[in-house]
Scaffold this motif. Structure first.
Motif, PDB file in Angstrom:
ATOM      1  N   ARG A 131     -16.483  38.313  17.102  1.00  0.00           N
ATOM      2  CA  ARG A 131     -16.682  37.673  15.800  1.00  0.00           C
ATOM      3  C   ARG A 131     -17.645  36.494  15.901  1.00  0.00           C
ATOM      4  NH1 ARG A 131     -11.105  39.005  14.835  1.00  0.00           N
ATOM      5  NH2 ARG A 131     -10.443  37.044  15.789  1.00  0.00           N
ATOM      6  N   PRO A 133     -23.105  46.236   6.957  1.00  0.00           N
ATOM      7  CA  PRO A 133     -21.642  46.113   6.877  1.00  0.00           C
ATOM      8  C   PRO A 133     -20.903  47.071   7.803  1.00  0.00           C
ATOM      9  CG  PRO A 133     -22.584  46.039   4.683  1.00  0.00           C
ATOM     10  CD  PRO A 133     -23.698  46.431   5.617  1.00  0.00           C
ATOM     11  N   ALA A 144     -20.992  45.539  11.137  1.00  0.00           N
ATOM     12  CA  ALA A 144     -20.070  44.405  11.194  1.00  0.00           C
ATOM     13  C   ALA A 144     -18.646  44.845  11.514  1.00  0.00           C
ATOM     14  CB  ALA A 144     -20.109  43.639   9.871  1.00  0.00           C
ATOM     15  N   LEU A 145     -18.307  46.083  11.169  1.00  0.00           N
ATOM     16  CA  LEU A 145     -16.970  46.599  11.499  1.00  0.00           C
ATOM     17  C   LEU A 145     -16.726  46.593  13.002  1.00  0.00           C
ATOM     18  CD1 LEU A 145     -16.609  49.654   9.088  1.00  0.00           C
ATOM     19  CD2 LEU A 145     -15.174  47.612   9.112  1.00  0.00           C
ATOM     20  N   VAL A 160     -15.620  41.662  11.934  1.00  0.00           N
ATOM     21  CA  VAL A 160     -15.977  40.639  10.945  1.00  0.00           C
ATOM     22  C   VAL A 160     -15.066  40.788   9.732  1.00  0.00           C
ATOM     23  CG1 VAL A 160     -17.806  39.813   9.400  1.00  0.00           C
ATOM     24  CG2 VAL A 160     -18.360  40.554  11.730  1.00  0.00           C
ATOM     25  N   ALA A 167     -13.657  41.223   6.150  1.00  0.00           N
ATOM     26  CA  ALA A 167     -14.213  42.007   5.040  1.00  0.00           C
ATOM     27  C   ALA A 167     -14.860  41.157   3.949  1.00  0.00           C
ATOM     28  CB  ALA A 167     -13.120  42.903   4.450  1.00  0.00           C
ATOM     29  N   TYR A 215     -18.691  40.638   4.192  1.00  0.00           N
ATOM     30  CA  TYR A 215     -19.657  41.736   4.108  1.00  0.00           C
ATOM     31  C   TYR A 215     -20.654  41.517   2.973  1.00  0.00           C
ATOM     32  CZ  TYR A 215     -16.577  44.390   7.250  1.00  0.00           C
ATOM     33  OH  TYR A 215     -15.827  44.810   8.314  1.00  0.00           O
ATOM     34  N   LEU A 263     -23.172  38.850   3.958  1.00  0.00           N
ATOM     35  CA  LEU A 263     -24.086  39.407   4.959  1.00  0.00           C
ATOM     36  C   LEU A 263     -25.127  40.310   4.302  1.00  0.00           C
ATOM     37  CD1 LEU A 263     -24.966  40.037   7.869  1.00  0.00           C
ATOM     38  CD2 LEU A 263     -23.179  41.794   7.939  1.00  0.00           C
ATOM     39  N   ALA A 264     -24.674  41.209   3.447  1.00  0.00           N
ATOM     40  CA  ALA A 264     -25.607  42.123   2.779  1.00  0.00           C
ATOM     41  C   ALA A 264     -26.581  41.359   1.882  1.00  0.00           C
ATOM     42  CB  ALA A 264     -24.827  43.155   1.962  1.00  0.00           C
ATOM     43  N   VAL A 290     -24.067  33.243   6.321  1.00  0.00           N
ATOM     44  CA  VAL A 290     -22.844  33.982   6.639  1.00  0.00           C
ATOM     45  C   VAL A 290     -21.901  33.113   7.475  1.00  0.00           C
ATOM     46  CG1 VAL A 290     -21.923  36.151   7.528  1.00  0.00           C
ATOM     47  CG2 VAL A 290     -24.253  36.066   6.649  1.00  0.00           C
TER      48      VAL A 290
END
Length: 223
Positions: free
Chosen positions: A50, A116, A119-120, A124, A126, A129, A132-133, A183
């Motif tokens: 993370r 995203p 990121a899983l 990270v 939820a 997401y 981040l996007a 983020v």
């Protein structure tokens, strides 16, 4: 007339990208592979993953965009299309902006959609997401716009790929810092709006001024 020319250039570049799917897939797969290798290299400890997740995703996106920049003008230069564009009635900065937009649609937008999922792998949270996007949605077009200047300056040079990286990477640092910082602030429970607004402002400034610089660089490189 100008908008019609821009739409024609975007549609043409997208059709060419569809015919050369391997080039498009290379950049996207590079992003996925680079971002996925880090968990294998440093172990599966959730806290450690993370802590590096956002930086790894952003650096991977940056390098993936850099990998695809060389072909932005190279094909047109090789087949003589660029010379016709330089002599055409449509303003060259508009053509440059259209080609850069097509480049982002092919090389940048897929990274925004895939991030995203990457990121899983890093566990990270939820709720991050969306931030981040959004940071990638604002930042990756800037990478394409700035990179277009470097691609134009190194067009036709032997070993231009290395020179392109040396020219462009220092200019990418502010985008990287603000994108990852947004983020990280959200992860710390702070409001990321300030960093996102700075990214949006950088996008506007780059979109207004960079096409003129790229057009000038193309004229210099074609002489």
């Amino acid at each position: 007339m100008i908008l019609a020319a821009a739409r024609t250039v975007v549609a043409r570049d997208l059709r060419l990208a569809l015919r050369q799917r391997s080039d498009v897939a290379t950049a996207v797969l590079f992003f996925v592979i680079v971002a996925s290798l880090f968990p294998l290299g440093i172990g599966a400890e959730p806290e450690r993953l993370r802590s590096i997740a956002i930086g790894v995703i952003w650096v991977s996106a940056l390098l993936s965009t850099l990998l695809s920049l060389k072909r932005l003008f190279e094909g047109d230069h090789a087949d003589g299309t660029l010379e016709q564009l330089l002599l055409g009635a449509a303003p060259l900065p508009v053509i440059v902006a259209a080609k850069t937009a097509a480049h982002w649609l092919v090389a940048g937008l897929p990274l925004v959609l895939i991030a995203p999922l990457i990121a899983l792998q890093y566990d990270v949270a939820a709720p991050l997401y969306g931030v981040l996007a959004l940071s990638l949605l604002l930042g990756t077009p800037v990478l394409s716009i700035i990179g277009a200047i470097g691609a134009a300056l190194t067009l036709g040079l032997r070993g231009g790929g290395v020179l392109l990286a040396l020219l462009v990477l220092p200019l990418y640092v502010p985008v990287l810092v603000m994108g990852a910082g947004a983020v990280e602030m959200a992860a710390a429970g702070l409001d990321p709006a300030g960093q996102l607004l700075l990214l949006a402002a950088l996008l506007v400034v780059a979109a207004v001024f960079a096409p003129w610089a790229t057009a000038a660089a193309l004229r210099i490189s074609s002489e």
